[in-house]
Design a protein around this motif. Structure first.
Motif, mmCIF file in Angstrom:
data_model
loop_
_atom_site.group_PDB
_atom_site.id
_atom_site.type_symbol
_atom_site.label_atom_id
_atom_site.label_comp_id
_atom_site.label_asym_id
_atom_site.label_seq_id
_atom_site.Cartn_x
_atom_site.Cartn_y
_atom_site.Cartn_z
ATOM 1 N N GLY A 114 32.393 24.565 6.644
ATOM 2 C CA GLY A 114 31.955 24.467 5.023
ATOM 3 C C GLY A 114 30.823 25.246 4.455
ATOM 4 N N SER A 115 31.069 24.828 2.409
ATOM 5 C CA SER A 115 29.956 25.002 1.718
ATOM 6 C C SER A 115 29.867 23.960 0.817
ATOM 7 N N LEU A 116 28.288 23.678 0.331
ATOM 8 C CA LEU A 116 28.428 22.987 -0.807
ATOM 9 C C LEU A 116 27.416 23.750 -1.337
ATOM 10 N N ILE A 117 27.706 23.402 -3.198
ATOM 11 C CA ILE A 117 27.539 24.463 -4.422
ATOM 12 C C ILE A 117 26.575 23.030 -5.087
ATOM 13 N N SER A 118 25.413 22.799 -5.185
ATOM 14 C CA SER A 118 25.185 21.503 -5.924
ATOM 15 C C SER A 118 24.138 21.536 -7.211
ATOM 16 N N LEU A 119 23.674 21.358 -8.414
ATOM 17 C CA LEU A 119 23.629 21.330 -9.023
ATOM 18 C C LEU A 119 22.643 20.151 -9.514
ATOM 19 N N THR A 120 20.950 19.613 -9.159
ATOM 20 C CA THR A 120 20.931 17.989 -9.408
ATOM 21 C C THR A 120 19.298 18.138 -9.509
ATOM 22 N N ALA A 121 19.440 16.588 -10.971
ATOM 23 C CA ALA A 121 18.031 16.728 -11.793
ATOM 24 C C ALA A 121 17.766 15.148 -10.694
ATOM 25 N N THR A 122 16.251 15.658 -10.160
ATOM 26 C CA THR A 122 15.830 14.369 -9.584
ATOM 27 C C THR A 122 13.829 14.365 -10.387
ATOM 28 N N ALA A 123 13.661 12.756 -10.221
ATOM 29 C CA ALA A 123 12.771 12.662 -10.810
ATOM 30 C C ALA A 123 11.792 12.469 -9.582
ATOM 31 N N ILE A 124 10.347 12.700 -9.887
ATOM 32 C CA ILE A 124 9.552 13.443 -8.734
ATOM 33 C C ILE A 124 8.715 12.056 -9.259
ATOM 34 N N TRP A 125 7.650 11.657 -8.399
ATOM 35 C CA TRP A 125 6.537 11.405 -7.932
ATOM 36 C C TRP A 125 5.870 11.797 -7.034
ATOM 37 N N ASN A 126 4.576 12.329 -7.788
ATOM 38 C CA ASN A 126 3.748 12.684 -6.836
ATOM 39 C C ASN A 126 2.393 11.608 -6.642
ATOM 40 N N ILE A 127 1.886 11.932 -5.289
ATOM 41 C CA ILE A 127 0.773 11.015 -4.870
ATOM 42 C C ILE A 127 -0.204 12.042 -4.769
ATOM 43 N N PHE A 128 -1.355 11.264 -5.446
ATOM 44 C CA PHE A 128 -2.713 12.346 -5.495
ATOM 45 C C PHE A 128 -2.414 13.187 -6.277
ATOM 46 N N PRO A 129 -1.823 13.644 -7.064
ATOM 47 C CA PRO A 129 -1.638 14.466 -7.977
ATOM 48 C C PRO A 129 -2.703 15.826 -8.751
ATOM 49 N N THR A 130 -4.153 15.346 -8.867
ATOM 50 C CA THR A 130 -4.508 16.233 -8.539
ATOM 51 C C THR A 130 -5.563 16.579 -7.586
ATOM 52 N N LYS A 131 -5.042 16.287 -6.907
ATOM 53 C CA LYS A 131 -5.573 16.760 -4.885
ATOM 54 C C LYS A 131 -4.458 18.621 -4.692
ATOM 55 N N MET A 132 -5.490 18.999 -3.939
ATOM 56 C CA MET A 132 -5.038 20.756 -4.100
ATOM 57 C C MET A 132 -3.782 20.804 -2.632
ATOM 58 N N LEU A 133 -4.100 19.137 -2.085
ATOM 59 C CA LEU A 133 -2.424 18.999 -1.018
ATOM 60 C C LEU A 133 -2.084 17.704 -1.593
ATOM 61 N N ASN A 134 -0.948 17.327 -1.986
ATOM 62 C CA ASN A 134 -0.513 16.006 -2.396
ATOM 63 C C ASN A 134 1.117 16.212 -1.520
ATOM 64 N N PRO A 135 1.306 14.959 -1.016
ATOM 65 C CA PRO A 135 2.640 14.693 -1.170
ATOM 66 C C PRO A 135 3.574 14.259 -2.304
ATOM 67 N N TYR A 136 4.960 13.902 -2.190
ATOM 68 C CA TYR A 136 5.630 13.296 -3.204
ATOM 69 C C TYR A 136 6.706 12.869 -2.762
ATOM 70 N N LEU A 137 8.026 12.109 -3.629
ATOM 71 C CA LEU A 137 9.125 11.737 -2.679
ATOM 72 C C LEU A 137 9.588 11.860 -4.246
ATOM 73 N N GLY A 138 11.739 11.468 -4.194
ATOM 74 C CA GLY A 138 11.736 11.248 -5.768
ATOM 75 C C GLY A 138 12.829 10.802 -5.040
ATOM 76 N N ILE A 139 14.043 10.689 -6.470
ATOM 77 C CA ILE A 139 15.419 10.505 -6.516
ATOM 78 C C ILE A 139 16.485 11.213 -7.261
ATOM 79 N N GLY A 140 17.789 11.548 -6.985
ATOM 80 C CA GLY A 140 18.270 12.097 -8.301
ATOM 81 C C GLY A 140 19.235 12.054 -7.853
ATOM 82 N N LEU A 141 20.034 12.730 -8.854
ATOM 83 C CA LEU A 141 21.683 12.867 -8.990
ATOM 84 C C LEU A 141 22.012 13.773 -9.428
ATOM 85 N N GLY A 142 23.554 14.109 -9.197
ATOM 86 C CA GLY A 142 23.631 15.621 -9.271
ATOM 87 C C GLY A 142 25.549 15.179 -9.232
#
Length: 202
Positions: A114-142
């Motif tokens: 099978g296949s899935l085509i999806s369109l999503t809008a996701t809120a992203i939270w950046n951890i240490f956003p000013t650093k060159m290397l930063n983790p992030y996480l989010g949640i979204g729906l579509g």
């Protein structure tokens, strides 16, 4: 795949024709960092430890995914802790082998694809956003379009329908430069995925 390419071209046209200034006074650096467009690709499927909860025996079910995304950074550019991500994705999966729901059942050979085509809008939270290397996480729906078929020796069943999509990304972003980012990301998008991506900021 043809539907995916057509929507890709449409979304890209909207992005290129948009005015990123939003009528506000901003420096050239802020304007160049308000938006980003990226491409990502990698694994898509259902890991064995999830299938083990529903089947006593089963083959692996896996495939590949690719997609494009548009990221809105806001007035503070890439150093902002909160972003919006709009993503268009195509995932394809398959599996064939012997299935058994419970231990007492007989093994039955079958295959799914099978296949899935999806369109999503996701809120992203950046951890240490000013650093060159930063983790992030989010949640979204579509919304997504699922197209698949399952076969056994005696029967065949098809599915073609729109489905809700939940997107939960967890990733690591590398700011290679002010205009160029790299990232690795895993998570859930109506299936488990793991991708690598690139993004150009403007």
């Amino acid at each position: 795949m043809g539907k995916f390419i057509a929507v890709f071209v449409f979304v890209l046209g909207l992005v290129l024709s948009a005015n990123p200034s939003y009528g506000e006074e901003a420096t050239s650096k802020e304007k160049s960092q308000r938006w980003g467009i990226g491409f990502h690709a990698g694994y898509f499927g259902m890991p064995d430890f999830v299938l083990d909860r529903f089947f006593a025996e089963h083959p692996s079910v896996s495939g590949a995914t690719m997609g494009i995304d548009i990221k809105y950074y806001g007035d503070n550019g890439q150093d902002r802790s909160f972003n919006w991500l709009f993503s268009l994705d195509y995932g394809k999966f398959s599996g064939d082998g012997y299935w058994k729901v419970e231990e007492g059942d007989a093994l039955e050979y079958g295959e799914i694809e099978g296949s899935l085509i999806s369109l999503t809008a996701t809120a992203i939270w950046n951890i240490f956003p000013t650093k060159m290397l930063n983790p992030y996480l989010g949640i979204g729906l579509g919304v997504g379009y699922l197209d698949g078929v399952g076969r056994t020796r005696d029967e065949e069943e098809e599915v073609s329908q729109f489905v809700p999509v939940v997107h939960i990304p967890i990733g690591l972003n590398l700011k290679a430069s002010e205009k160029f980012h790299l990232n690795v990301e895993g998570g859930f998008r109506d299936g488990i995925y793991m991708v690598g991506g690139i993004r150009i900021l403007f």
